[in-house]
Design a protein around this motif. Structure first.
Motif, PDB file in Angstrom:
ATOM      1  N   LEU A   2       1.334  -1.735   0.191  1.00 50.43           N
ATOM      2  CA  LEU A   2       0.095  -0.040   0.105  1.00 50.43           C
ATOM      3  C   LEU A   2       0.668   1.217  -0.048  1.00 50.43           C
ATOM      4  O   LEU A   2       0.360   1.999  -0.702  1.00 50.43           O
ATOM      5  CB  LEU A   2      -0.755   0.076   1.412  1.00 50.43           C
ATOM      6  CG  LEU A   2      -1.754   1.283   1.296  1.00 50.43           C
ATOM      7  CD1 LEU A   2      -3.197   1.001   1.404  1.00 50.43           C
ATOM      8  CD2 LEU A   2      -2.324   1.931   2.834  1.00 50.43           C
ATOM      9  N   GLN A   3       1.980   1.602   1.441  1.00 47.31           N
ATOM     10  CA  GLN A   3       2.227   2.593   1.013  1.00 47.31           C
ATOM     11  C   GLN A   3       3.464   2.545   0.088  1.00 47.31           C
ATOM     12  O   GLN A   3       3.548   4.117  -0.933  1.00 47.31           O
ATOM     13  CB  GLN A   3       3.469   2.595   2.233  1.00 47.31           C
ATOM     14  CG  GLN A   3       2.473   2.953   3.397  1.00 47.31           C
ATOM     15  CD  GLN A   3       1.673   4.040   3.865  1.00 47.31           C
ATOM     16  OE1 GLN A   3       2.546   4.975   3.052  1.00 47.31           O
ATOM     17  NE2 GLN A   3       0.963   3.946   3.847  1.00 47.31           N
ATOM     18  N   GLU A   4       3.806   1.567  -0.928  1.00 47.15           N
ATOM     19  CA  GLU A   4       5.056   1.392  -1.955  1.00 47.15           C
ATOM     20  C   GLU A   4       3.676   2.244  -3.254  1.00 47.15           C
ATOM     21  O   GLU A   4       4.600   3.032  -4.262  1.00 47.15           O
ATOM     22  CB  GLU A   4       5.207   0.159  -2.041  1.00 47.15           C
ATOM     23  CG  GLU A   4       6.168  -0.226  -3.550  1.00 47.15           C
ATOM     24  CD  GLU A   4       7.269  -1.672  -3.210  1.00 47.15           C
ATOM     25  OE1 GLU A   4       6.755  -2.116  -4.915  1.00 47.15           O
ATOM     26  OE2 GLU A   4       7.356  -2.075  -2.813  1.00 47.15           O
ATOM     27  N   ASP A   5       2.720   1.510  -3.385  1.00 50.76           N
ATOM     28  CA  ASP A   5       2.079   1.782  -4.053  1.00 50.76           C
ATOM     29  C   ASP A   5       1.613   3.546  -4.339  1.00 50.76           C
ATOM     30  O   ASP A   5       1.388   3.966  -5.034  1.00 50.76           O
ATOM     31  CB  ASP A   5       0.624   1.113  -4.564  1.00 50.76           C
ATOM     32  CG  ASP A   5       0.943  -0.108  -5.019  1.00 50.76           C
ATOM     33  OD1 ASP A   5       2.448  -0.535  -5.290  1.00 50.76           O
ATOM     34  OD2 ASP A   5      -0.387  -1.106  -5.196  1.00 50.76           O
ATOM     35  N   LEU A   6       1.370   4.449  -2.940  1.00 50.56           N
ATOM     36  CA  LEU A   6       0.791   5.397  -2.877  1.00 50.56           C
ATOM     37  C   LEU A   6       2.046   6.280  -2.911  1.00 50.56           C
ATOM     38  O   LEU A   6       2.132   7.509  -3.528  1.00 50.56           O
ATOM     39  CB  LEU A   6       0.521   5.416  -1.306  1.00 50.56           C
ATOM     40  CG  LEU A   6       0.602   6.818  -0.790  1.00 50.56           C
ATOM     41  CD1 LEU A   6      -1.142   7.140  -1.924  1.00 50.56           C
ATOM     42  CD2 LEU A   6       0.000   7.430   0.869  1.00 50.56           C
ATOM     43  N   GLU A   7       3.618   5.728  -2.895  1.00 52.77           N
ATOM     44  CA  GLU A   7       4.776   6.850  -3.055  1.00 52.77           C
ATOM     45  C   GLU A   7       5.224   6.658  -4.829  1.00 52.77           C
ATOM     46  O   GLU A   7       4.958   7.877  -5.467  1.00 52.77           O
ATOM     47  CB  GLU A   7       5.948   6.213  -2.529  1.00 52.77           C
ATOM     48  CG  GLU A   7       5.704   6.126  -1.121  1.00 52.77           C
ATOM     49  CD  GLU A   7       5.350   7.916  -0.479  1.00 52.77           C
ATOM     50  OE1 GLU A   7       6.640   8.902  -1.719  1.00 52.77           O
ATOM     51  OE2 GLU A   7       5.359   8.150   0.178  1.00 52.77           O
ATOM     52  N   LYS A   8       4.701   5.880  -5.596  1.00 52.32           N
ATOM     53  CA  LYS A   8       4.162   6.174  -7.011  1.00 52.32           C
ATOM     54  C   LYS A   8       3.510   6.266  -7.168  1.00 52.32           C
ATOM     55  O   LYS A   8       4.124   7.021  -8.825  1.00 52.32           O
ATOM     56  CB  LYS A   8       3.887   4.371  -7.507  1.00 52.32           C
ATOM     57  CG  LYS A   8       5.252   3.046  -7.684  1.00 52.32           C
ATOM     58  CD  LYS A   8       5.076   1.669  -8.054  1.00 52.32           C
ATOM     59  CE  LYS A   8       6.072   0.446  -7.068  1.00 52.32           C
ATOM     60  NZ  LYS A   8       5.671  -0.930  -7.593  1.00 52.32           N
ATOM     61  N   ILE A   9       2.077   6.512  -7.159  1.00 52.52           N
ATOM     62  CA  ILE A   9       0.969   7.445  -7.305  1.00 52.52           C
ATOM     63  C   ILE A   9       1.417   9.320  -7.660  1.00 52.52           C
ATOM     64  O   ILE A   9       1.379   9.986  -7.549  1.00 52.52           O
ATOM     65  CB  ILE A   9      -0.757   7.302  -7.028  1.00 52.52           C
ATOM     66  CG1 ILE A   9      -0.862   6.127  -7.239  1.00 52.52           C
ATOM     67  CG2 ILE A   9      -0.402   8.569  -6.826  1.00 52.52           C
ATOM     68  CD1 ILE A   9      -1.922   5.587  -6.674  1.00 52.52           C
ATOM     69  N   ARG A  10       2.268   9.036  -5.962  1.00 54.07           N
ATOM     70  CA  ARG A  10       3.122  10.549  -5.601  1.00 54.07           C
ATOM     71  C   ARG A  10       3.588  11.273  -7.017  1.00 54.07           C
ATOM     72  O   ARG A  10       4.266  11.698  -6.695  1.00 54.07           O
ATOM     73  CB  ARG A  10       3.202  10.105  -4.242  1.00 54.07           C
ATOM     74  CG  ARG A  10       2.894  10.482  -3.421  1.00 54.07           C
ATOM     75  CD  ARG A  10       3.156  10.613  -1.615  1.00 54.07           C
ATOM     76  NE  ARG A  10       1.550  10.316  -0.681  1.00 54.07           N
ATOM     77  CZ  ARG A  10       2.152  10.067   0.354  1.00 54.07           C
ATOM     78  NH1 ARG A  10       3.405   9.160   1.135  1.00 54.07           N
ATOM     79  NH2 ARG A  10       0.574  10.065   1.290  1.00 54.07           N
ATOM     80  N   GLY A  11       4.733   9.988  -7.060  1.00 56.15           N
ATOM     81  CA  GLY A  11       5.496  10.122  -7.755  1.00 56.15           C
ATOM     82  C   GLY A  11       5.442  10.555  -9.729  1.00 56.15           C
ATOM     83  O   GLY A  11       5.559  11.544  -9.997  1.00 56.15           O
ATOM     84  N   LYS A  12       4.335   9.590 -10.343  1.00 54.34           N
ATOM     85  CA  LYS A  12       3.556  10.226 -10.710  1.00 54.34           C
ATOM     86  C   LYS A  12       2.867  11.513 -11.260  1.00 54.34           C
ATOM     87  O   LYS A  12       2.673  12.323 -12.365  1.00 54.34           O
ATOM     88  CB  LYS A  12       2.729   8.603 -11.489  1.00 54.34           C
ATOM     89  CG  LYS A  12       2.003   9.014 -12.711  1.00 54.34           C
ATOM     90  CD  LYS A  12       3.534   9.513 -14.269  1.00 54.34           C
ATOM     91  CE  LYS A  12       3.471   7.723 -14.060  1.00 54.34           C
ATOM     92  NZ  LYS A  12       4.605   7.297 -15.488  1.00 54.34           N
ATOM     93  N   PHE A  13       2.218  12.327 -10.103  1.00 52.73           N
ATOM     94  CA  PHE A  13       1.516  13.103 -10.126  1.00 52.73           C
ATOM     95  C   PHE A  13       3.242  13.852  -9.976  1.00 52.73           C
ATOM     96  O   PHE A  13       2.365  15.501 -11.211  1.00 52.73           O
ATOM     97  CB  PHE A  13       0.613  13.416  -8.610  1.00 52.73           C
ATOM     98  CG  PHE A  13       0.494  14.480  -8.075  1.00 52.73           C
ATOM     99  CD1 PHE A  13      -0.839  15.047  -9.059  1.00 52.73           C
ATOM    100  CD2 PHE A  13       1.226  15.252  -7.467  1.00 52.73           C
ATOM    101  CE1 PHE A  13      -0.982  16.687  -8.996  1.00 52.73           C
ATOM    102  CE2 PHE A  13       0.078  16.490  -7.270  1.00 52.73           C
ATOM    103  CZ  PHE A  13      -1.161  16.750  -7.987  1.00 52.73           C
ATOM    104  N   LYS A  14       4.193  14.223  -9.325  1.00 53.36           N
ATOM    105  CA  LYS A  14       5.310  15.067  -9.836  1.00 53.36           C
ATOM    106  C   LYS A  14       5.376  15.455 -11.236  1.00 53.36           C
ATOM    107  O   LYS A  14       6.044  16.292 -11.641  1.00 53.36           O
ATOM    108  CB  LYS A  14       5.849  14.793  -8.309  1.00 53.36           C
ATOM    109  CG  LYS A  14       5.520  14.797  -7.338  1.00 53.36           C
ATOM    110  CD  LYS A  14       6.857  14.835  -6.571  1.00 53.36           C
ATOM    111  CE  LYS A  14       6.265  15.395  -3.990  1.00 53.36           C
ATOM    112  NZ  LYS A  14       7.371  14.259  -3.549  1.00 53.36           N
TER     113      LYS A  14
END
Length: 152
Positions: free
Chosen positions: A117-129
């Motif tokens: 969950l945290q790993e996927d959330l970080e990937k989403i945040r990275g893609k958003f940036k």
């Protein structure tokens, strides 16, 4: 008197035994109360821990949901805005937006035990940036708890 002790000796032995039993009861009472206190404290602590954990989980889950929801709204809005532009520069932006939307749609909202969950959330945040960078938009996402507003 077959036992070799007189009546007085039997009384003395009984009194010594009663004193010993009373002492044992006092010592055992302390241990018993300690054990009972531990059990009561453990049960109360477990109950309070469940309540506090549920409250923390709900709050943290709401924050994550709000964050991801804002990313999705952002991505869908920009996808609509760029839909009519067909040049190569905008098609890269649209592909990045599509990728972000896909990641958000695959995010396991209903499974809090998901191990990545945290790993996927970080990937989403990275893609958003990354998308924000492509669109020349500042990407610092903050939730202002006082005014319940999002800042980009």
């Amino acid at each position: 008197m077959p036992s070799g002790r007189g009546f007085g000796g039997a009384m003395a032995a009984a009194a010594a035994s009663a004193n010993s039993d009373m002492f044992d009861e006092i010592v055992m009472a302390e241990e018993r109360f300690h054990g009972e206190g531990y059990q009561e404290g453990y049960a109360e602590g477990s109950h309070v821990g469940v309540i506090e954990g549920r409250r923390y989980g709900s709050l943290h889950g709401a924050k994550i949901g709000s964050e991801i929801g804002s990313y999705l709204g952002f991505a869908l809005t920009w996808q609509c805005l760029l839909q009519k532009c067909t040049d190569e520069k905008n098609s890269k932006k649209i592909r990045a937006l599509d990728s972000l939307i896909g990641m958000i749609q695959k995010f396991p909202y209903e499974d809090p035990t998901y191990d990545k969950l945290q790993e996927d959330l970080e990937k989403i945040r990275g893609k958003f940036k990354q998308v924000c960078s492509m669109l020349n938009i500042q990407s610092d996402f903050r939730i202002d708890t006082e005014r319940s507003s999002l800042t980009f």
